[in-house]
Design a protein around this motif. Structure first.
Motif, short mmCIF file in Angstrom:
data_model
loop_
_atom_site.label_atom_id
_atom_site.label_comp_id
_atom_site.label_asym_id
_atom_site.label_seq_id
_atom_site.Cartn_x
_atom_site.Cartn_y
_atom_site.Cartn_z
N ALA A 286 0.88 -1.18 0.00
CA ALA A 286 0.00 0.00 0.00
C ALA A 286 0.91 1.21 0.00
CB ALA A 286 -0.89 -0.01 1.24
N SER A 287 0.53 2.23 -0.75
CA SER A 287 1.40 3.40 -0.76
C SER A 287 0.71 4.63 -0.19
CB SER A 287 1.89 3.68 -2.18
OG SER A 287 0.78 3.69 -3.05
N GLU A 288 -0.60 4.55 -0.05
CA GLU A 288 -1.27 5.70 0.56
C GLU A 288 -2.35 5.23 1.52
OE1 GLU A 288 -4.28 6.77 -3.00
OE2 GLU A 288 -2.18 7.36 -3.29
N ARG A 289 -2.98 6.20 2.15
CA ARG A 289 -4.00 5.88 3.15
C ARG A 289 -5.15 5.11 2.49
NH1 ARG A 289 -7.37 10.21 6.43
NH2 ARG A 289 -8.21 8.79 8.00
N LEU A 290 -5.59 4.06 3.15
CA LEU A 290 -6.62 3.20 2.56
C LEU A 290 -8.01 3.75 2.87
CD1 LEU A 290 -4.89 -0.21 3.31
CD2 LEU A 290 -4.90 1.06 1.17
N SER A 291 -9.01 3.05 2.32
CA SER A 291 -10.37 3.55 2.40
C SER A 291 -11.22 2.73 3.39
CB SER A 291 -10.94 3.50 0.99
OG SER A 291 -12.13 4.20 0.94
N HIS A 292 -12.46 3.11 3.53
CA HIS A 292 -13.36 2.47 4.51
C HIS A 292 -14.13 1.29 3.89
CE1 HIS A 292 -16.72 4.53 2.48
NE2 HIS A 292 -15.77 5.38 2.21
N LEU A 314 -6.62 -1.53 11.21
CA LEU A 314 -6.31 -0.92 9.91
C LEU A 314 -7.39 0.09 9.51
CD1 LEU A 314 -4.70 -0.80 7.25
CD2 LEU A 314 -5.90 -2.85 6.50
N LEU A 315 -8.65 -0.27 9.72
CA LEU A 315 -9.75 0.63 9.36
C LEU A 315 -9.77 1.88 10.25
CD1 LEU A 315 -12.51 -2.03 8.63
CD2 LEU A 315 -11.19 -0.70 6.97
N ALA A 316 -9.26 1.73 11.48
CA ALA A 316 -9.21 2.89 12.39
C ALA A 316 -8.30 3.96 11.82
CB ALA A 316 -8.71 2.44 13.76
N LEU A 317 -7.41 3.57 10.90
CA LEU A 317 -6.46 4.51 10.30
C LEU A 317 -6.84 4.87 8.86
CD1 LEU A 317 -3.41 2.70 11.76
CD2 LEU A 317 -3.69 5.18 11.93
N SER A 318 -7.94 4.27 8.37
CA SER A 318 -8.31 4.49 6.97
C SER A 318 -9.28 5.66 6.84
CB SER A 318 -8.94 3.20 6.41
OG SER A 318 -8.01 2.15 6.51
N LYS A 319 -9.51 6.07 5.61
CA LYS A 319 -10.40 7.22 5.37
C LYS A 319 -11.86 6.84 5.60
CE LYS A 319 -8.03 7.91 1.36
NZ LYS A 319 -7.91 8.16 -0.05
#
Ligand code: UD1
Length: 433
Positions: A286-292, A314-319
């Motif tokens: 992954a190179s950027e912030r992931l999604s919900h 992981l989702l706690a850190l995603s958009k």
């Protein structure tokens, strides 16, 4: 002395990691191994605490256990002389109940302490006992012990009221030498069910349909010698997949069966990670912030409950806003308070966690509430700003082999140090800068 992890967050994971044998398959297979009177050789054994406790217990009832090295063991069940199992250590592991099925199936009697394991819900074993009774055994529970015996075990048609991994394996164990045919309907389909069935078949059992919801077992007279290699651990692999994605890294995860990881891969791809499958490896980057996304835990092939805390981290850190619904165990959100203390925004309503993704987490002192939640907190620590300490890591060590050295080989910065050792913390901080 009790240990803790100290982690300096902020490093992406890069490189290759090799996954160990599957703990939950190994627990069933070690119990099954005592059912033969010949020597059975088991390879790709994970070197984790639950396995070592079960091996000590098997030795304790008189089986011959010869540990060739940390990943290979020889077991010979012909010397078993004791059918009662009660020790502090066995009370702590869940899979002690497999010894009930194995001893009942082989000797028609067993008395085993009620199982412990992670405190993630009420975890009844009524379906295991329903299965034993259907095969003709009596079952009594008294003073924390389960006592089961039978004059004669005979096959039967058993419909499980809930899809249970443990009950499915236990009924396979108890019935594989019973007279006649057994059918398990509404059976669990997890890869470790198939692995235990394959192992029993390699010893001469006659089990068909494992991996589907109807398993057919024809009882055989006896089981014989075998050499068997355990499948790779789906949950250890999934944990490294999530850690690679969460740290915006690029990791080749080797010794896996990609098919077993499809539910996890599918969700990672959906939220924007790149997942490449090879024959026996999987690359996650992954190179950027992931999604919900929305996730609901389900029996295999659904999303595994044992990956729920890691993916929620992981989702706690995603958009955006994600939801995670836990449909297998009712008490599996105990890590949420710990993540909240790191800056996560998660609200639990019943069996649903509503997660508002945040940009970053900050390091702090944490405590691992159970095995998989503990692994999730390690992932959080790897991403968090600054230093994170995690105590109660004995939970994590129940199921992850050399967790810190595998992580460090990928570029993580973490160490195992004694709890309350301020000097060790300072030394780590000086060393890593
Ligand atoms: C196994 C795994 C565990 C994993 C779980 C679900 C091992 C040692 N542990 O646990 O890591 O999280 O599968 O994939 O392999 N239930 C009953 N009655 C029973 C048995 C189960 O009501 O007799 C319920 C449980 O409370 C739970 C659900 O069925 O809600 C599934 O449990 P089960 O599949 O049996 O889990 P375990 O075998 O304990």
């Amino acid at each position: 002395m009790e240990n803790q992890y100290i982690i300096k967050g902020g490093n992406s994971l890069h490189g290759e990691v090799t996954i160990s044998g599957a703990k939950n398959a190994a627990l069933g297979i070690l119990a099954a191994a005592i059912m033969a009177d010949d020597t059975v050789v088991i390879d790709n054994l994970p070197d984790v605490r639950d396995i070592n406790v079960l091996l000590e217990t098997i030795q304790g009832i008189g089986a011959t256990v010869n540990r060739i090295n940390s990943h290979v063991v020889e077991i010979n069940g012909s010397t078993i002389s004791n059918f009662t199992i009660d020790s502090d250590s066995i009370r702590k592991i869940r899979a002690s109940y497999y010894l009930l099925g194995a001893l009942l199936g082989k000797y028609a009697k067993a008395t085993v302490a009620l199982p412990g394991g992670c405190d993630i819900g009420s975890r009844p074993i009524d379906q295991h006992l329903k299965g034993f009774r259907a095969l003709g055994a009596t079952v009594n529970i008294e003073r924390g012990m389960i006592d089961t015996q039978a004059e004669h075990l005979a096959g039967n048609h058993i419909f499980l009221d809930v899809v249970s991994v443990g009950a499915t394996i236990n009924i396979m164990l108890a019935s594989c030498m019973a007279e006649g045919r057994t059918v398990i309907e509404n059976a669990a389909k997890e890869p470790h069910i198939v692995d235990v069935a394959n192992f029993l078949n390699s010893m001469g059992a006659d089990i068909k349909g494992a991996g589907t919801d109807k398993i057919r077992i024809k009882g055989v007279e006896k089981l014989h010698a075998s050499e068997y290699s355990i499948i790779p651990d789906q949950i250890e692999a999934g944990t490294f997949m999530v850690a690679a994605a969460a740290t915006k890294g690029n990791v080749l995860i080797k010794n896996v069966i990609p098919k077993h990881l499809e539910a996890i891969s599918g969700k990672l791809i959906e939220i924007g990670a790149t997942v490449e499958e090879f024959d026996d490896a999987i690359r996650v980057s992954a190179s950027e912030r992931l999604s919900h996304t929305q996730i609901k835990t389900l029996p295999y092939p659904g999303f595994p409950t044992d990956m729920q805390p890691q993916i929620a981290t992981l989702l706690a850190l995603s958009k955006g806003t994600s939801t995670v619904t836990e449909s297998i165990f009712e008490n599996r959100f105990k890590y949420v308070d710990e993540l909240t203390r790191m800056g996560a925004s998660i609200k639990v309503e019943g069996n649903v966690a509503i997660i508002e993704g945040v940009n970053e987490l900050s390091g702090t002192s944490l405590s691992a509430p159970d095995l998989r939640a503990g692994a999730a907190l390690v992932v959080a620590g790897l991403v968090a700003d600054g230093y994170t300490t995690i105590d109660s890591i004995q939970y994590i060590e129940r199921g992850y082999e050399c967790f810190e050295s595998k992580m460090n080989a990928l570029g993580a910065v973490m160490e195992k140090i004694p709890v309350d050792d301020e000097r060790a913390i300072q030394k780590f901080k000086l060393k890593v800068g």
